[in-house]
Design an enzyme around this catalytic site. Structure first.
Site, PDB file in Angstrom:
ATOM      1  N   LEU A 187       0.840  -1.200   0.000  1.00  0.00           N
ATOM      2  CA  LEU A 187       0.000   0.000   0.000  1.00  0.00           C
ATOM      3  C   LEU A 187       0.875   1.249   0.000  1.00  0.00           C
ATOM      4  O   LEU A 187       1.580   1.512   0.975  1.00  0.00           O
ATOM      5  CB  LEU A 187      -0.894   0.027   1.241  1.00  0.00           C
ATOM      6  CG  LEU A 187      -1.982  -1.046   1.346  1.00  0.00           C
ATOM      7  CD1 LEU A 187      -2.454  -1.177   2.791  1.00  0.00           C
ATOM      8  CD2 LEU A 187      -3.144  -0.696   0.430  1.00  0.00           C
ATOM      9  N   THR A 188       0.850   2.000  -1.082  1.00  0.00           N
ATOM     10  CA  THR A 188       1.569   3.267  -1.121  1.00  0.00           C
ATOM     11  C   THR A 188       0.887   4.263  -0.190  1.00  0.00           C
ATOM     12  O   THR A 188      -0.317   4.464  -0.283  1.00  0.00           O
ATOM     13  CB  THR A 188       1.595   3.823  -2.555  1.00  0.00           C
ATOM     14  OG1 THR A 188       2.269   2.889  -3.397  1.00  0.00           O
ATOM     15  CG2 THR A 188       2.299   5.163  -2.615  1.00  0.00           C
ATOM     16  N   TYR A 199       3.386  -0.453 -14.267  1.00  0.00           N
ATOM     17  CA  TYR A 199       4.755  -0.026 -13.995  1.00  0.00           C
ATOM     18  C   TYR A 199       5.757  -0.707 -14.936  1.00  0.00           C
ATOM     19  O   TYR A 199       5.369  -1.385 -15.880  1.00  0.00           O
ATOM     20  CB  TYR A 199       5.060  -0.224 -12.517  1.00  0.00           C
ATOM     21  CG  TYR A 199       4.070   0.542 -11.667  1.00  0.00           C
ATOM     22  CD1 TYR A 199       3.924   1.925 -11.812  1.00  0.00           C
ATOM     23  CD2 TYR A 199       3.218  -0.111 -10.775  1.00  0.00           C
ATOM     24  CE1 TYR A 199       2.979   2.633 -11.077  1.00  0.00           C
ATOM     25  CE2 TYR A 199       2.284   0.594 -10.034  1.00  0.00           C
ATOM     26  CZ  TYR A 199       2.162   1.963 -10.190  1.00  0.00           C
ATOM     27  OH  TYR A 199       1.220   2.664  -9.476  1.00  0.00           O
ATOM     28  N   GLY A 207      -9.895  -6.943  -4.086  1.00  0.00           N
ATOM     29  CA  GLY A 207     -11.307  -7.086  -3.771  1.00  0.00           C
ATOM     30  C   GLY A 207     -11.640  -8.181  -2.775  1.00  0.00           C
ATOM     31  O   GLY A 207     -12.715  -8.788  -2.846  1.00  0.00           O
ATOM     32  N   GLY A 248      -5.704  -5.119   1.169  1.00  0.00           N
ATOM     33  CA  GLY A 248      -5.100  -3.808   1.086  1.00  0.00           C
ATOM     34  C   GLY A 248      -5.799  -2.802   1.970  1.00  0.00           C
ATOM     35  O   GLY A 248      -5.447  -2.617   3.132  1.00  0.00           O
TER      36      GLY A 248
END
Length: 375
Positions: free
Chosen positions: A31-32, A186, A308, A329
């Site tokens: 998690l950023t 990315y 999800g 997350g």
């Protein structure tokens, strides 16, 4: 750390991942959070507190961590390419281990999904001079991506070595392993994507060439730290935005990658489920749990389901033997004691999206646990 066992919930049963004993099958997904608000991009005491609060997860996968200065593509994200960053991450891993947790570092290169703002006006690197048509979260605001500088073969070789060096740095910092970010939009995905990879050398064209960077990185990192400490996050599902839309070869390319990954005794493969509506794409048959059902037979190692996930869905996926571990997350943002809440069948707190990427403790370390954490 303590997690009450509930034999009726597969999520709360222990699991052995390689030579690591996990207390349960609840994984904290990467998690950023943009809390490295310093010029050197080092994690701080706040990071140590944040991850230690979540040490009851069977496995923590950190936020994506930059493998080099060239890899940067998001504001205030920490790196793992300087000695100062290694020392600072050591305090984080020590804090997690003191509470009995297991933590691996996700290694990240944003590639073309970045912005010149991060490089004094110079465009970022990418597989080809093709704008991915995404957005990059700079320190000022989210900005449209630009046409990147096409990587030379020397740039590619340097990037492979950057991943390997960052992996070695992760082990110096006390991490229990690494995870390679090969998903979303990315760098590694940019090579896999024929819309952003127009190369005519050994890294472009056929899927075997487009996947070459991924496996060069896997090989280099494995040579440095041992393949049993290496995990990969990947999957055929993309954001279905910009140039990251599922094409006709999306499934075949993903199957090629899965089959190649299966040949390695990896720590894990974190398989991402659908991140967008796939019903009008060539991946229409892989919505919901079908993604995990399809790839389970192709990959016999530790499979982590991601995207999800709910408590009920996670338990069912494990009961059906479609995955071995389940990654959460956003639930981990507001519920640092998520396994304990699952054990108690307690309601989950809702995170505040307004604080996902803001500085400081608010919305980061000030969410309340059901019980006081033991030290």
């Amino acid at each position: 750390m303590s997690t009450a066992a509930d034999t009726g919930q597969p999520l709360l049963t222990p699991y052995r991942m390689g030579d690591l004993d996990l207390a349960n099958r609840v994984v904290m997904a990467p998690l950023t959070r943009s809390r490295a608000t310093n010029a050197d991009l080092v994690p701080t005491a706040l990071h140590a507190e944040y991850y230690a609060q979540r040490a009851s997860a069977g496995l923590i996968v950190t936020e994506g961590i930059w493998v080099s200065r060239d890899a940067i593509g998001w504001h205030d994200v920490p790196g793992l390419f300087t000695d100062g960053q290694v020392r600072a991450w050591s305090a984080v891993t020590d804090a997690v281990h003191r509470r009995g947790g297991v933590i691996v570092a996700q290694l990240w290169h944003a590639g073309a999904v970045s912005h010149p703002d991060f490089f004094d006006g110079v465009p970022p690197l990418g597989p080809s001079a093709v704008d991915p048509q995404m957005r990059a979260p700079t320190s000022l605001r989210s900005k449209p991506t630009v046409t990147p500088r096409a990587m030379t073969t020397r740039d590619v070789a340097t990037t492979v070595d950057d991943f390997a060096t960052a992996a070695a740095n992760a082990m110096r910092a006390g991490f229990d392993g690494v995870q390679l970010q090969a998903g979303y939009s990315y760098l590694i995905s940019q090579f896999l994507n024929p819309a952003t990879n127009r190369r005519d050398d050994a890294y472009g064209g056929a899927v075997a060439n487009r996947a070459r960077l991924l496996f060069d990185v896997v090989d280099a990192v494995a040579a440095r730290i041992g393949v049993g400490r290496v995990g990969v996050k990947a999957g055929p599902a993309w954001p279905e935005s910009g140039l990251f839309r599922s094409g006709d070869d999306a499934l075949a390319a993903a199957e090629y990658v899965a089959d190649r990954l299966a040949a390695y005794p990896l720590a894990h493969w974190m398989l991402m489920g659908a991140m967008a509506d796939l019903s009008a794409t060539p991946l229409r048959d892989l919505g919901g749990d079908a993604m995990f059902r399809h790839f389970r037979s192709r990959f016999t190692g530790t499979l982590i389901g991601n995207v999800g996930m709910t408590q009920e869905r996670g338990n069912q996926l494990l009961t059906d033997d479609l995955v071995d571990l389940v990654a959460y997350g956003q639930p981990f943002i507001a519920n640092p004691d998520l396994p304990e809440r699952f054990a108690a069948h307690a309601p989950l707190a809702d995170p505040d999206p307004a604080t996902y990427y803001t500085p400081g403790a608010h919305g980061y370390t000030d969410y309340v646990s059901l019980l006081p954490l033991s030290h």
